[in-house]
Design an enzyme around this catalytic site. Structure first.
Site, PDB file in Angstrom:
ATOM      1  N   ASN A 302       0.850  -1.197   0.000  1.00 10.34           N
ATOM      2  CA  ASN A 302       0.000   0.000   0.000  1.00 10.34           C
ATOM      3  C   ASN A 302       0.883   1.243   0.000  1.00 10.34           C
ATOM      4  O   ASN A 302       2.104   1.142   0.000  1.00 10.34           O
ATOM      5  CB  ASN A 302      -0.975  -0.026   1.181  1.00 10.34           C
ATOM      6  CG  ASN A 302      -0.247  -0.017   2.509  1.00 10.34           C
ATOM      7  OD1 ASN A 302       0.495   0.905   2.818  1.00 10.34           O
ATOM      8  ND2 ASN A 302      -0.437  -1.080   3.286  1.00 10.34           N
ATOM      9  N   ASP A 370      -4.603  -5.777   4.957  1.00  8.23           N
ATOM     10  CA  ASP A 370      -5.694  -6.576   5.516  1.00  8.23           C
ATOM     11  C   ASP A 370      -5.633  -8.023   5.036  1.00  8.23           C
ATOM     12  O   ASP A 370      -6.118  -8.924   5.697  1.00  8.23           O
ATOM     13  CB  ASP A 370      -7.040  -5.967   5.114  1.00  8.23           C
ATOM     14  CG  ASP A 370      -7.281  -4.655   5.851  1.00  8.23           C
ATOM     15  OD1 ASP A 370      -6.854  -4.559   7.008  1.00  8.23           O
ATOM     16  OD2 ASP A 370      -7.874  -3.729   5.263  1.00  8.23           O
ATOM     17  N   PRO A 399      -3.786 -11.076  10.543  1.00  3.19           N
ATOM     18  CA  PRO A 399      -4.200 -10.817  11.934  1.00  3.19           C
ATOM     19  C   PRO A 399      -4.338  -9.315  12.140  1.00  3.19           C
ATOM     20  O   PRO A 399      -3.625  -8.529  11.518  1.00  3.19           O
ATOM     21  CB  PRO A 399      -3.024 -11.369  12.753  1.00  3.19           C
ATOM     22  CG  PRO A 399      -1.859 -11.374  11.814  1.00  3.19           C
ATOM     23  CD  PRO A 399      -2.430 -11.613  10.447  1.00  3.19           C
ATOM     24  N   ASP A 400      -5.254  -8.918  12.995  1.00  2.20           N
ATOM     25  CA  ASP A 400      -5.388  -7.495  13.318  1.00  2.20           C
ATOM     26  C   ASP A 400      -4.501  -7.194  14.527  1.00  2.20           C
ATOM     27  O   ASP A 400      -4.798  -7.604  15.654  1.00  2.20           O
ATOM     28  CB  ASP A 400      -6.849  -7.139  13.603  1.00  2.20           C
ATOM     29  CG  ASP A 400      -7.028  -5.629  13.637  1.00  2.20           C
ATOM     30  OD1 ASP A 400      -6.283  -4.949  14.371  1.00  2.20           O
ATOM     31  OD2 ASP A 400      -7.894  -5.120  12.899  1.00  2.20           O
ATOM     32  N   ILE A 401      -3.414  -6.501  14.265  1.00  2.00           N
ATOM     33  CA  ILE A 401      -2.403  -6.270  15.314  1.00  2.00           C
ATOM     34  C   ILE A 401      -2.961  -5.356  16.405  1.00  2.00           C
ATOM     35  O   ILE A 401      -2.791  -5.613  17.597  1.00  2.00           O
ATOM     36  CB  ILE A 401      -1.128  -5.673  14.673  1.00  2.00           C
ATOM     37  CG1 ILE A 401      -0.586  -6.660  13.639  1.00  2.00           C
ATOM     38  CG2 ILE A 401      -0.071  -5.374  15.728  1.00  2.00           C
ATOM     39  CD1 ILE A 401       0.395  -6.075  12.666  1.00  2.00           C
ATOM     40  N   PHE A 418      -4.918   4.100  14.330  1.00  2.23           N
ATOM     41  CA  PHE A 418      -5.135   5.090  13.282  1.00  2.23           C
ATOM     42  C   PHE A 418      -6.251   4.584  12.378  1.00  2.23           C
ATOM     43  O   PHE A 418      -6.429   3.374  12.232  1.00  2.23           O
ATOM     44  CB  PHE A 418      -3.853   5.298  12.459  1.00  2.23           C
ATOM     45  CG  PHE A 418      -2.946   6.337  13.063  1.00  2.23           C
ATOM     46  CD1 PHE A 418      -2.285   6.086  14.256  1.00  2.23           C
ATOM     47  CD2 PHE A 418      -2.762   7.566  12.449  1.00  2.23           C
ATOM     48  CE1 PHE A 418      -1.466   7.038  14.829  1.00  2.23           C
ATOM     49  CE2 PHE A 418      -1.939   8.529  13.006  1.00  2.23           C
ATOM     50  CZ  PHE A 418      -1.296   8.272  14.202  1.00  2.23           C
ATOM     51  N   LYS A 432     -14.594   1.818  14.435  1.00  5.16           N
ATOM     52  CA  LYS A 432     -13.309   1.099  14.455  1.00  5.16           C
ATOM     53  C   LYS A 432     -12.705   1.090  15.856  1.00  5.16           C
ATOM     54  O   LYS A 432     -12.175   0.091  16.319  1.00  5.16           O
ATOM     55  CB  LYS A 432     -12.350   1.786  13.471  1.00  5.16           C
ATOM     56  CG  LYS A 432     -11.148   0.965  13.111  1.00  5.16           C
ATOM     57  CD  LYS A 432     -10.479   1.484  11.867  1.00  5.16           C
ATOM     58  CE  LYS A 432     -11.263   1.100  10.620  1.00  5.16           C
ATOM     59  NZ  LYS A 432     -10.648   1.584   9.398  1.00  5.16           N
TER      60      LYS A 432
HETATM   61  O1  C5P Z   1      -8.968  -1.658   9.830  1.00  4.29           O
HETATM   62  P1  C5P Z   1      -8.021  -0.583   9.487  1.00  4.29           P
HETATM   63  O2  C5P Z   1      -6.844  -1.050   8.686  1.00  4.29           O
HETATM   64  O3  C5P Z   1      -8.620   0.631   8.882  1.00  4.29           O
HETATM   65  O4  C5P Z   1      -7.474  -0.090  10.911  1.00  4.29           O
HETATM   66  C1  C5P Z   1      -6.485   0.817  11.038  1.00  4.29           C
HETATM   67  C2  C5P Z   1      -5.796   0.663  12.355  1.00  4.29           C
HETATM   68  O5  C5P Z   1      -5.663  -0.705  12.676  1.00  4.29           O
HETATM   69  C3  C5P Z   1      -4.384   1.186  12.317  1.00  4.29           C
HETATM   70  O6  C5P Z   1      -4.074   1.634  13.613  1.00  4.29           O
HETATM   71  C4  C5P Z   1      -3.578  -0.017  11.919  1.00  4.29           C
HETATM   72  O7  C5P Z   1      -2.229   0.103  12.347  1.00  4.29           O
HETATM   73  C5  C5P Z   1      -4.311  -1.124  12.636  1.00  4.29           C
HETATM   74  N1  C5P Z   1      -4.296  -2.412  11.960  1.00  4.29           N
HETATM   75  C6  C5P Z   1      -3.610  -3.452  12.520  1.00  4.29           C
HETATM   76  N2  C5P Z   1      -3.621  -4.695  11.942  1.00  4.29           N
HETATM   77  C7  C5P Z   1      -4.309  -4.909  10.826  1.00  4.29           C
HETATM   78  C8  C5P Z   1      -5.027  -3.857  10.232  1.00  4.29           C
HETATM   79  C9  C5P Z   1      -4.985  -2.616  10.818  1.00  4.29           C
HETATM   80  O8  C5P Z   1      -2.963  -3.238  13.546  1.00  4.29           O
HETATM   81  N3  C5P Z   1      -4.321  -6.108  10.284  1.00  4.29           N
END
Ligand code: C5P
Length: 494
Positions: A302, A370, A399-401, A418, A432
């Site tokens: 990205n 994502d 995974p969503d960190i 963010f 969110k």
């Molecule tokens: O869902 P989105 O990508 O819009 O969310 C943004 C926030 O989530 C940011 O703080 C980003 O660093 C975090 N994020 C994450 N892991 C992911 C996707 C997003 O930590 N897989």
């Protein structure tokens, strides 16, 4: 000729450069060769003699140092009661350890020298002993040393064990708990605070093994002083240069001065980081994009430049925080005084975040992909012969960190995410924040033609918390970082 001792005696490399009217690489060459060009010898002889050194004229060997003056106490009669065990490891910056010893003494410390075998390739125990007015210890198995002062007693006699320079090898041995010489044995045996001033070639500093050793030592409570960016003693330019002796001495004394005995872990350039409530607080910052491989040559990425995340890390580090910056591939320079962990994929970023926990604050500014490709091809995928044929990539979710950190058992007290949104900024970002379980969301509109945000130095955002929405005007990303840091400071002092 002991060129390192000469350089120290004359006030360091820069002073010699000026004296001889040469550049830094010339000094590096002299050090590599171990001697000075003929034309330089009379100049150096005159300068040393003027400073009160006794010099052998033919090979410029320093026979005696100038007598101590009241501003340069050489013995511990005048010390502040603080005892520092100065371990000198074997790097080219070892010559600066002599000046560090002198500076420590000027600040009232009683310094005892310990040298590794490697250090003795650069400076002599005699020169350190002459400066400190104390025996310089260099052997684990010396009967005399053991009779005079066993290594355990030596290790316990100090208020601070200070390693100058901490070479890559020394940090690796210290990290592994190897105790095969006096210096590393002292590190295991001491109950005192330990501080290290790393110094090495920029490539060695950037190596993952060194980063790992540095980070682990720091996690175990070793106070790191530097390194900084600049002209390194080995003649290359970049990060890895040891802090100046005066700065190391100031930082070391700060560690053992009662009013400063906080948990501030890294002190550099003599700055007092204790002024900010963030001083010594461990903060994880994620930054940049993640890159997800498709095959050997292609990837999904990205547009994140890492500018905002890096600016936040830099600001927090300047305020004295112990920042671990975990970043995907970016072109931004690593900010000073952060522990940098470079990753590529989201899975790697998650693993690095888990390893960096526990922390008091986490700021997830990375644009994490994502999706990742379900099965990465180990060969370059071939284009089908049929020009009409399509191509489908099976993706799975990363995974969503941020969500992981927010729900971790060792969750930081403050978790900030963010949200870059192309529409319905407030509604989407508010949802969110709840969905991911973080405390604050910094939301910004992206995708506008006039103001791309990604890659720009400008940003416009709003801070969304449980208390409401705080809209910020457009500003430089560096200013946004300062503003965020101010809010964090206010939060941690509430
Ligand atoms: O869902 P989105 O990508 O819009 O969310 C943004 C926030 O989530 C940011 O703080 C980003 O660093 C975090 N994020 C994450 N892991 C992911 C996707 C997003 O930590 N897989």
């Amino acid at each position: 000729m002991n060129l390192s001792a000469i350089i120290t005696a004359l006030g360091g490399r820069h002073a010699i450069q000026q004296l001889l009217n040469v550049g830094p690489s010339a000094i590096s060459n002299y050090l590599t060769r171990g001697h000075l060009p003929e034309r330089a010898k009379p100049i150096i002889y005159a300068a040393l003699t003027k400073k009160g050194y006794q010099i052998r004229a033919d090979d410029l060997e320093i026979l005696a140092c100038p007598p101590a003056t009241s501003s340069q106490p050489l013995h511990h009669d005048t010390h502040s009661g603080k005892r520092i065990l100065l371990i000198v490891a074997g790097g080219i910056a070892a010559y600066k350890a002599l000046e560090t010893a002198r500076q420590l003494q000027q600040l009232g410390a009683h310094v005892t020298g310990v040298m590794t075998d490697g250090a003795k390739q650069f400076i002599t125990p005699l020169s350190l002993a002459a400066l400190t007015g104390e025996k310089c210890y260099d052997s684990l198995f010396s009967l005399t040393d053991e009779a005079e002062m066993g290594h355990i007693r030596l290790a316990r006699s100090a208020d601070l064990v200070l390693v100058v320079p901490a070479t890559a090898n020394f940090m690796a041995r210290a990290n592994a708990g190897i105790a095969d010489d006096l210096a590393t044995t002292i590190l295991l045996a001491t109950t005192a605070k330990v501080a290290m001033a790393p110094a090495m070639n920029p490539a060695m500093w950037a190596h993952a093994a060194t980063k790992h050793n540095f980070a682990t030592l720091r996690q175990r409570g070793v106070h790191m002083i530097g390194p900084v960016s600049g002209d390194t003693a080995c003649g290359e330019e970049g990060e890895g240069r040891m802090c100046e002796p005066a700065d190391i001495a100031a930082a070391a004394m700060q560690l053992i001065t009662p009013q400063n005995m906080t948990n501030a872990q890294d002190i550099t350039n003599g700055r007092n980081h204790n002024k900010s409530p963030l001083a010594g607080k461990r903060i994880i910052v994620t930054s940049g994009p993640t890159i997800e491989p498709i095959d050997k040559v292609r990837f999904i990425a990205n547009r994140s430049s890492g500018k905002q995340g890096h600016a936040i890390a830099a600001t927090l580090a300047k305020r004295g925080a112990d920042v671990i910056l975990i970043s995907g591939p970016v072109n931004e320079p690593t900010p000073d005084q952060v522990t940098m962990v470079q990753v590529t994929t989201a899975s790697e970023m998650l693993a690095a975040c888990k390893a960096a926990l526990p922390a008091e604050i986490a700021i997830c500014a990375a644009a994490v992909a994502d999706w990742r490709v379900q099965s990465i091809s180990d060969q370059k995928l071939k284009k089908p012969e049929d020009p009409e044929a399509g191509m489908t990539l099976a993706l799975c979710q990363n995974p969503d960190i941020l969500a992981h950190i927010s729900s971790a058992s060792n969750r930081p007290k403050l978790v900030i995410g963010f949200a870059a949104e192309t529409k319905n900024l407030l509604q989407n970002a508010t949802k969110k924040r709840q969905r991911k379980g973080c405390d604050w969301i910094i939301a910004n509109q992206v995708g506008g033609d006039a103001d791309p945000v990604f890659g720009s130095t400008l940003n416009q955002a709003m801070l969304i918390s449980a208390n409401g929405v705080d809209e910020w005007p457009q500003m430089q990303k560096a200013d946004l970082a300062e503003r965020l840091a101010d809010h964090i400071e206010a939060e941690v002092t509430r």
